[in-house]
Design a protein around this motif. Structure first.
Motif, PDB file in Angstrom:
ATOM      1  N   TYR A 105     122.879  51.022  53.248  1.00 21.80           N
ATOM      2  CA  TYR A 105     123.362  51.807  52.119  1.00 21.80           C
ATOM      3  C   TYR A 105     124.651  52.521  52.491  1.00 21.80           C
ATOM      4  O   TYR A 105     124.806  53.008  53.625  1.00 21.80           O
ATOM      5  N   ASN A 111     123.572  60.516  47.274  1.00 19.37           N
ATOM      6  CA  ASN A 111     123.563  59.261  46.519  1.00 19.37           C
ATOM      7  C   ASN A 111     123.665  58.069  47.457  1.00 19.37           C
ATOM      8  O   ASN A 111     124.492  58.052  48.376  1.00 19.37           O
ATOM      9  N   ASN A 113     123.928  53.794  47.775  1.00 18.37           N
ATOM     10  CA  ASN A 113     124.275  52.539  47.108  1.00 18.37           C
ATOM     11  C   ASN A 113     124.028  51.385  48.069  1.00 18.37           C
ATOM     12  O   ASN A 113     124.614  51.324  49.149  1.00 18.37           O
ATOM     13  N   GLN A 114     123.145  50.475  47.682  1.00 12.57           N
ATOM     14  CA  GLN A 114     122.813  49.352  48.557  1.00 12.57           C
ATOM     15  C   GLN A 114     124.003  48.409  48.701  1.00 12.57           C
ATOM     16  O   GLN A 114     124.562  47.945  47.708  1.00 12.57           O
ATOM     17  N   VAL A 115     124.375  48.123  49.973  1.00 14.54           N
ATOM     18  CA  VAL A 115     125.543  47.282  50.221  1.00 14.54           C
ATOM     19  C   VAL A 115     125.221  46.059  51.076  1.00 14.54           C
ATOM     20  O   VAL A 115     126.097  45.222  51.305  1.00 14.54           O
TER      21      VAL A 115
END
Length: 287
Positions: A105, A111, A113-115
């Motif tokens: 992430y 916050n 966010n999957q990467v």
């Protein structure tokens, strides 16, 4: 004779490592807002405590001082979350155990966010280390191995383990501590996976040793799950302070199947997993 004795005593004082005596005082316990919490990690700037909340299939984000829940992520795609680590760029690597992968992430404040993800060659990952050398080390508890990734590709593997769990960077910034839980031992590995040291047997009496962290002097703090204890081990392998009486319990210095350990300065955070709570201790080191 007196001169020889004095010289021998002076030599022993020089070569014998001196480590501070450690005491620990409980200062905070979380409310029952988690379910079977496992390993935990402070954000790189120390603002947040990220907790692997296994039973809720998520990473819970707590205030590290009050232990109140601030935020969480992953409930919609994680399963059986066990561990988290951060690399030098602040990306988070989460052991998504029941999905047989490590999720990567990008993190901005709370916050996520999957990467990306890592999954080749591992089943049931329960430990992950983002090493300063740029490689990601993953302990496969179900595949009984340690797999090393570089740029998303497997470049090395150590087999012959039994339910390996946590991986922690050693004090020299190169070697790696590994909790080989099923074999009731802690191994010190080189970054090339050569075994350099083993701590096991009656001296430590491990029973399912799980997650770990280091004090500033290099001493190891390890959660000995099935003994319901937290054990402090000096860099030369001497067993020091032990928290817990070896029986499951609830209260100050009483734990039920503890798992997670995080240290920052004189603060120690523990996951008292069987009691669904996080504990914060204040450490005191005396010469």
């Amino acid at each position: 004779m007196k001169l020889q004795f004095a010289a021998t005593l002076l030599l022993s004082l020089i070569v014998w490592p001196l480590y501070a005596e450690v005491s620990a005082t409980l200062v905070q316990a979380s409310r029952p807002i988690l379910s079977n919490p496992h390993d935990l990690k402070l954000s790189p700037d120390g603002s947040y405590l990220f907790v692997s909340d296994v039973g809720n299939n998520r990473i819970a984000i707590l205030d590290p001082q009050t232990l109140e829940l601030i935020d969480a992520f992953g409930e919609d795609h994680q399963s059986g979350t066990h561990d988290i680590d951060f690399d030098s760029m602040g990306r988070a690597y989460v052991a998504d155990t029941h999905n047989n992968r490590v999720i990567i992430y990008s993190i901005s404040d709370t916050n996520a966010n999957q990467v990306g993800e890592l999954s080749t060659g591992i089943r049931g990952p329960e430990g992950v280390l983002a090493h300063p050398n740029g490689r990601i080390y993953v302990a496969g508890a179900w595949s009984n191995n340690l797999v090393v990734f570089e740029n998303g590709v497997v470049v090395d593997e150590l087999r012959g383990l039994s339910s390996p769990h946590d991986l922690e960077l050693a004090a020299n910034g190169l070697d790696i501590w590994l909790a080989d839980a099923g074999n009731d031992r802690i191994l010190l590995l080189s970054s090339e996976l050569a075994v350099k040291r083993e701590w096991s047997g009656d001296t430590y009496n491990f029973d399912g040793v799980r997650y770990m962290d280091l004090l500033d002097d290099g001493s190891l703090v390890a959660a000995d799950k099935n003994n319901h204890q937290i054990k402090f081990i000096t860099p030369d392998g001497r067993l020091g302070l032990v928290l817990g009486d070896g029986k499951p319990g609830f209260g100050a210095n009483k734990f039920t199947t503890p798992e997670g350990v995080e240290v920052r300065g004189t603060d120690l955070w523990l996951s008292d997993s069987g009691n669904d709570r996080i504990l914060r201790y204040r450490l005191r080191l005396s010469p």
